[in-house]
Design a protein around this motif. Structure first.
Motif, PDB file in Angstrom:
ATOM      1  N   LEU A   1       0.538   4.008  -2.666  1.00 52.52           N
ATOM      2  CA  LEU A   1       0.468   6.017  -2.711  1.00 52.52           C
ATOM      3  C   LEU A   1       1.891   5.962  -2.830  1.00 52.52           C
ATOM      4  O   LEU A   1       1.609   7.805  -3.321  1.00 52.52           O
ATOM      5  CB  LEU A   1      -0.141   5.475  -0.958  1.00 52.52           C
ATOM      6  N   GLN A   2       2.600   6.016  -2.669  1.00 52.93           N
ATOM      7  CA  GLN A   2       4.202   6.625  -2.885  1.00 52.93           C
ATOM      8  C   GLN A   2       4.418   6.958  -3.776  1.00 52.93           C
ATOM      9  O   GLN A   2       5.191   8.049  -4.087  1.00 52.93           O
ATOM     10  CB  GLN A   2       5.217   6.406  -2.044  1.00 52.93           C
TER      11      GLN A   2
ATOM     12  N   GLN B   1      -1.953   9.312  -8.221  1.00 51.57           N
ATOM     13  CA  GLN B   1      -2.793   8.643  -8.004  1.00 51.57           C
ATOM     14  C   GLN B   1      -4.050   9.697  -8.665  1.00 51.57           C
ATOM     15  O   GLN B   1      -3.334  11.257  -9.135  1.00 51.57           O
ATOM     16  CB  GLN B   1      -2.605   9.738  -6.693  1.00 51.57           C
TER      17      GLN B   1
ATOM     18  N   ASP C   1       1.036  -1.156  -0.079  1.00 57.78           N
ATOM     19  CA  ASP C   1       0.436  -0.383  -0.134  1.00 57.78           C
ATOM     20  C   ASP C   1       0.777   1.493  -0.162  1.00 57.78           C
ATOM     21  O   ASP C   1       0.314   2.250  -1.160  1.00 57.78           O
ATOM     22  CB  ASP C   1      -1.192   0.201   1.065  1.00 57.78           C
ATOM     23  N   SER C   2       1.740   1.274   0.585  1.00 54.32           N
ATOM     24  CA  SER C   2       2.920   2.050   1.029  1.00 54.32           C
ATOM     25  C   SER C   2       3.512   2.983  -0.403  1.00 54.32           C
ATOM     26  O   SER C   2       3.830   3.924  -0.842  1.00 54.32           O
ATOM     27  CB  SER C   2       3.791   2.209   2.426  1.00 54.32           C
TER      28      SER C   2
ATOM     29  N   THR D   1      -6.236  12.463  -8.332  1.00 56.70           N
ATOM     30  CA  THR D   1      -7.565  14.135  -8.238  1.00 56.70           C
ATOM     31  C   THR D   1      -7.734  14.366  -8.520  1.00 56.70           C
ATOM     32  O   THR D   1      -8.374  14.335  -9.960  1.00 56.70           O
ATOM     33  CB  THR D   1      -6.176  14.185  -7.188  1.00 56.70           C
TER      34      THR D   1
ATOM     35  N   SER E   1      -0.956  13.565 -11.255  1.00 53.54           N
ATOM     36  CA  SER E   1      -3.175  13.108 -11.289  1.00 53.54           C
ATOM     37  C   SER E   1      -3.293  13.637 -12.310  1.00 53.54           C
ATOM     38  O   SER E   1      -4.687  13.144 -13.218  1.00 53.54           O
ATOM     39  CB  SER E   1      -3.741  13.927 -10.099  1.00 53.54           C
TER      40      SER E   1
END
Length: 336
Positions: free
Chosen positions: A7-8, A12, A3-4, A14, A89
């Motif tokens: 996410l990192q 992502q 997950d990290s 937006t 994004s």
């Protein structure tokens, strides 16, 4: 953990990125529709159509860049690094649009085709989705999917992205490196040449032969602006100051490539415009006159140039393309 990492490290979604991309796409669509335009004509289609196109890309390019620069530096509506700052994004938003456009174009080919007799069905859903069914999907008489998506959200974005990454580099180190300046220049030469000769593009493979499927829908909206600008992405993160001799070497490679690219295409266009009655390198043009029949049963002719650059190799214009592309990559140096 997984997950990290996701996410990192990965782009992502937006809502801000989606809004920026939707505004960008809508603005370009409006410019394409309303700006004054010369009417250019494409090559004859397999069904015998010669289609009109609105050629106003150069004006759209100038208006877009003037507005972007004025909005960033005079009115402070946005930061000049806005594209860099929302890079991930915007990639997600562009992918959403690119995939949606692919499936929309596939459905349109069945439900409301622009020129039904120019469609091509392979019998394979995957092949038709990737390669496209319609050759020239349109809204109305002039709003052409191919010319719009390649030129507007694709190629106009190209130089805007470079400017934004140059601004991001300035924000990071306090100045813009000569490598970033050189890259912006080389890309701008190529892009401005495209729009100055936009009428010429109407008779190239993209418009004259390719059908509109995933390769053009997603390729024009995602692959072109994200991959063709990868050097500015690199230089924003790895600033490089080139020595003067190296700078001049890369500049000369790029300009030499551009000269070859333009001169080669000019020879072909000249011979076809003059129906072979012209000189190439001071000698009468040598060519092959071909005959072909379109699906409406009519016979037509075309010219294949076999002298000048085209006597050296079948597609000598790619030599120029390769030199230009090499120069663009050489701006990144050899440090990494």
């Amino acid at each position: 953990t997984f997950d990290s990492v996701v996410l990192q490290k990965l782009p992502q979604f937006t809502w801000e990125g989606l809004k920026i991309y939707a505004a960008w796409l809508s603005f370009q669509a409006i410019l394409y529709a309303v700006l004054p335009a010369k009417i250019g004509y494409g090559q004859r289609t397999p069904a015998g159509h010669i289609l009109p196109y609105k050629v106003n890309g150069l004006l759209a390019w100038f208006l877009t860049h003037i507005l972007f620069i004025a909005g960033a530096f005079y009115y402070n509506w946005w930061d000049a690094s806005i594209i860099h700052d929302h890079w991930g994004s915007l990639l997600i938003a562009a992918c959403i649009y690119g995939y949606s456009l692919t499936f929309f174009s596939y459905a349109k080919a069945y439900i409301m085709p622009s020129h039904p007799e120019d469609r091509k069905f392979s019998g394979s859903f995957i092949y038709d989705l990737l390669m496209g069914i319609e050759m020239n999907p349109r809204f109305g008489e002039y709003w052409d999917f191919k010319l719009f998506h390649n030129g507007r959200p694709g190629i106009i974005a190209w130089t805007l992205i470079n400017l934004s990454f140059a601004a991001a580099q300035y924000n990071k180190i306090g100045y813009v490196t000569n490598s970033m300046i050189l890259l912006n220049f080389l890309h701008a030469v190529y892009v401005l040449d495209f729009f100055y000769n936009e009428d010429w593009y109407l008779r190239t493979i993209d418009i004259a032969h390719d059908h509109f499927g995933f390769y053009l829908a997603w390729g024009d909206t995602v692959w072109l602006p994200w991959m063709y600008t990868v050097q500015s992405h690199y230089l924003a993160r790895n600033p490089i100051d080139l020595s003067i001799p190296y700078f001049l070497l890369v500049l000369s490679i790029g300009l030499s490539g551009y000269y070859i690219f333009r001169a080669v295409n000019h020879q072909k266009d000249l011979v076809r415009r003059k129906n072979g009655n012209c000189l190439v390198w001071g000698k009468p043009a040598q060519f092959v006159k071909t005959h072909f029949i379109t699906s409406d049963g009519k016979e037509h002719t075309s010219i294949l140039l076999t002298s000048g650059f085209w006597g050296i190799s079948r597609h000598f214009n790619y030599v120029g393309d390769l030199l230009i592309s090499s120069a663009m990559c050489l701006t990144c140096g050899f440090n990494h």
